[in-house]
Design a protein around this motif. Structure first.
Motif, PDB file in Angstrom:
ATOM      1  N   ALA A  48       0.846  -1.195   0.000  1.00  0.00           N
ATOM      2  CA  ALA A  48       0.000   0.000   0.000  1.00  0.00           C
ATOM      3  C   ALA A  48       0.882   1.246   0.000  1.00  0.00           C
ATOM      4  O   ALA A  48       1.845   1.336   0.765  1.00  0.00           O
ATOM      5  N   GLU A  49       0.539   2.211  -0.851  1.00  0.00           N
ATOM      6  CA  GLU A  49       1.273   3.470  -0.852  1.00  0.00           C
ATOM      7  C   GLU A  49       0.812   4.306   0.331  1.00  0.00           C
ATOM      8  O   GLU A  49      -0.382   4.390   0.623  1.00  0.00           O
ATOM      9  N   LEU A  50       1.765   4.918   1.000  1.00  0.00           N
ATOM     10  CA  LEU A  50       1.489   5.783   2.140  1.00  0.00           C
ATOM     11  C   LEU A  50       1.536   7.241   1.698  1.00  0.00           C
ATOM     12  O   LEU A  50       2.304   7.598   0.808  1.00  0.00           O
ATOM     13  N   GLU A  51       0.744   8.065   2.343  1.00  0.00           N
ATOM     14  CA  GLU A  51       0.810   9.493   2.073  1.00  0.00           C
ATOM     15  C   GLU A  51       2.000  10.062   2.835  1.00  0.00           C
ATOM     16  O   GLU A  51       2.115   9.881   4.049  1.00  0.00           O
ATOM     17  N   LYS A  52       2.893  10.735   2.097  1.00  0.00           N
ATOM     18  CA  LYS A  52       4.049  11.345   2.740  1.00  0.00           C
ATOM     19  C   LYS A  52       3.632  12.662   3.403  1.00  0.00           C
ATOM     20  O   LYS A  52       2.745  13.343   2.896  1.00  0.00           O
ATOM     21  N   PRO A  53       4.281  13.008   4.503  1.00  0.00           N
ATOM     22  CA  PRO A  53       4.027  14.328   5.088  1.00  0.00           C
ATOM     23  C   PRO A  53       4.323  15.412   4.053  1.00  0.00           C
ATOM     24  O   PRO A  53       5.265  15.271   3.263  1.00  0.00           O
ATOM     25  N   PRO A  54       3.527  16.493   4.009  1.00  0.00           N
ATOM     26  CA  PRO A  54       3.688  17.521   2.966  1.00  0.00           C
ATOM     27  C   PRO A  54       5.113  18.040   2.795  1.00  0.00           C
ATOM     28  O   PRO A  54       5.576  18.201   1.677  1.00  0.00           O
ATOM     29  N   VAL A  55       5.823  18.287   3.880  1.00  0.00           N
ATOM     30  CA  VAL A  55       7.183  18.824   3.762  1.00  0.00           C
ATOM     31  C   VAL A  55       8.105  17.818   3.064  1.00  0.00           C
ATOM     32  O   VAL A  55       9.006  18.206   2.326  1.00  0.00           O
ATOM     33  N   ALA A  57       6.852  15.297   0.981  1.00  0.00           N
ATOM     34  CA  ALA A  57       6.276  15.044  -0.340  1.00  0.00           C
ATOM     35  C   ALA A  57       6.828  16.027  -1.364  1.00  0.00           C
ATOM     36  O   ALA A  57       6.981  15.679  -2.542  1.00  0.00           O
ATOM     37  N   ALA A  58       7.156  17.228  -0.930  1.00  0.00           N
ATOM     38  CA  ALA A  58       7.700  18.237  -1.849  1.00  0.00           C
ATOM     39  C   ALA A  58       9.031  17.808  -2.442  1.00  0.00           C
ATOM     40  O   ALA A  58       9.428  18.294  -3.506  1.00  0.00           O
ATOM     41  N   ARG A  59       9.713  16.869  -1.804  1.00  0.00           N
ATOM     42  CA  ARG A  59      11.012  16.376  -2.296  1.00  0.00           C
ATOM     43  C   ARG A  59      10.867  15.294  -3.362  1.00  0.00           C
ATOM     44  O   ARG A  59      11.848  14.848  -3.931  1.00  0.00           O
ATOM     45  N   GLY A  60       9.643  14.820  -3.580  1.00  0.00           N
ATOM     46  CA  GLY A  60       9.424  13.718  -4.519  1.00  0.00           C
ATOM     47  C   GLY A  60       9.581  12.384  -3.815  1.00  0.00           C
ATOM     48  O   GLY A  60       9.722  12.309  -2.600  1.00  0.00           O
ATOM     49  N   GLY A  61       9.539  11.316  -4.590  1.00  0.00           N
ATOM     50  CA  GLY A  61       9.630   9.977  -4.021  1.00  0.00           C
ATOM     51  C   GLY A  61       8.282   9.483  -3.550  1.00  0.00           C
ATOM     52  O   GLY A  61       7.255  10.153  -3.707  1.00  0.00           O
ATOM     53  N   CYS A  62       8.256   8.292  -2.975  1.00  0.00           N
ATOM     54  CA  CYS A  62       7.032   7.707  -2.467  1.00  0.00           C
ATOM     55  C   CYS A  62       7.369   6.652  -1.426  1.00  0.00           C
ATOM     56  O   CYS A  62       8.488   6.148  -1.389  1.00  0.00           O
ATOM     57  N   TRP A  63       6.376   6.343  -0.596  1.00  0.00           N
ATOM     58  CA  TRP A  63       6.536   5.379   0.485  1.00  0.00           C
ATOM     59  C   TRP A  63       5.496   4.277   0.348  1.00  0.00           C
ATOM     60  O   TRP A  63       4.369   4.516  -0.073  1.00  0.00           O
ATOM     61  N   PHE A  64       5.890   3.058   0.756  1.00  0.00           N
ATOM     62  CA  PHE A  64       4.993   1.896   0.692  1.00  0.00           C
ATOM     63  C   PHE A  64       5.098   1.084   1.963  1.00  0.00           C
ATOM     64  O   PHE A  64       6.156   1.043   2.598  1.00  0.00           O
TER      65      PHE A  64
END
Length: 142
Positions: A48-55, A57-64
């Protein structure tokens, strides 16, 4: 006793601060590769993809996240895939995972040279090496 034993050092040991496990593993990805990550980590591996914290998320990438494992995929401008360094991920049903990886177009290499473990190596869509292991007593040899 060796010169590196606790008796010869005042350095703390892991017992002093009790490791509790890994929170996550981070792998590098090139800029703009998030969709390839979603295809592999979400699509092929079913995490499952996780929502990254906004600060962040601005750097790109993704979490699972899947089971007890969390993988963070972080953008590295001058990306080079990790061909030797890799996470060693414990799984159940290693033959089933191997079949899923192969069905997703990922070559799987079996290697039983780790005592007590069945293991495979595969690469994500960006060329990062991954190792998946399962204790031998929990599954028959493929």
């Amino acid at each position: 006793m060796t010169e590196h034993s606790p008796e010869h050092s005042s350095a703390p040991t892991s017992d002093d601060f009790a490791f509790g496990g890994l929170h996550h593993v981070q792998l590098a990805i090139p800029p703009g590769a998030e969709e390839l990550c979603r295809q592999f980590w979400g699509g092929v591996l079913g995490m499952a993809e996780l929502e990254k914290p906004p600060v962040l998320a601005a750097r790109g990438g993704c979490w699972f996240r899947g089971g007890g494992l969390e993988v963070h995929l972080g953008v590295e401008e001058d990306f080079a895939p990790a061909r030797k360094a890799h996470p060693g991920i414990l799984v159940r049903s290693l033959p089933m995972l191997a079949a899923r990886l192969e069905a997703g177009g990922h070559e799987v290499t079996w290697d039983d040279n780790f005592p007590g473990m069945h293991r495979i190596y595969a690469f994500d869509k960006l060329g990062n090496r991954l190792e998946f292991l399962e204790p031998k007593e929990s599954t028959p040899n493929p």
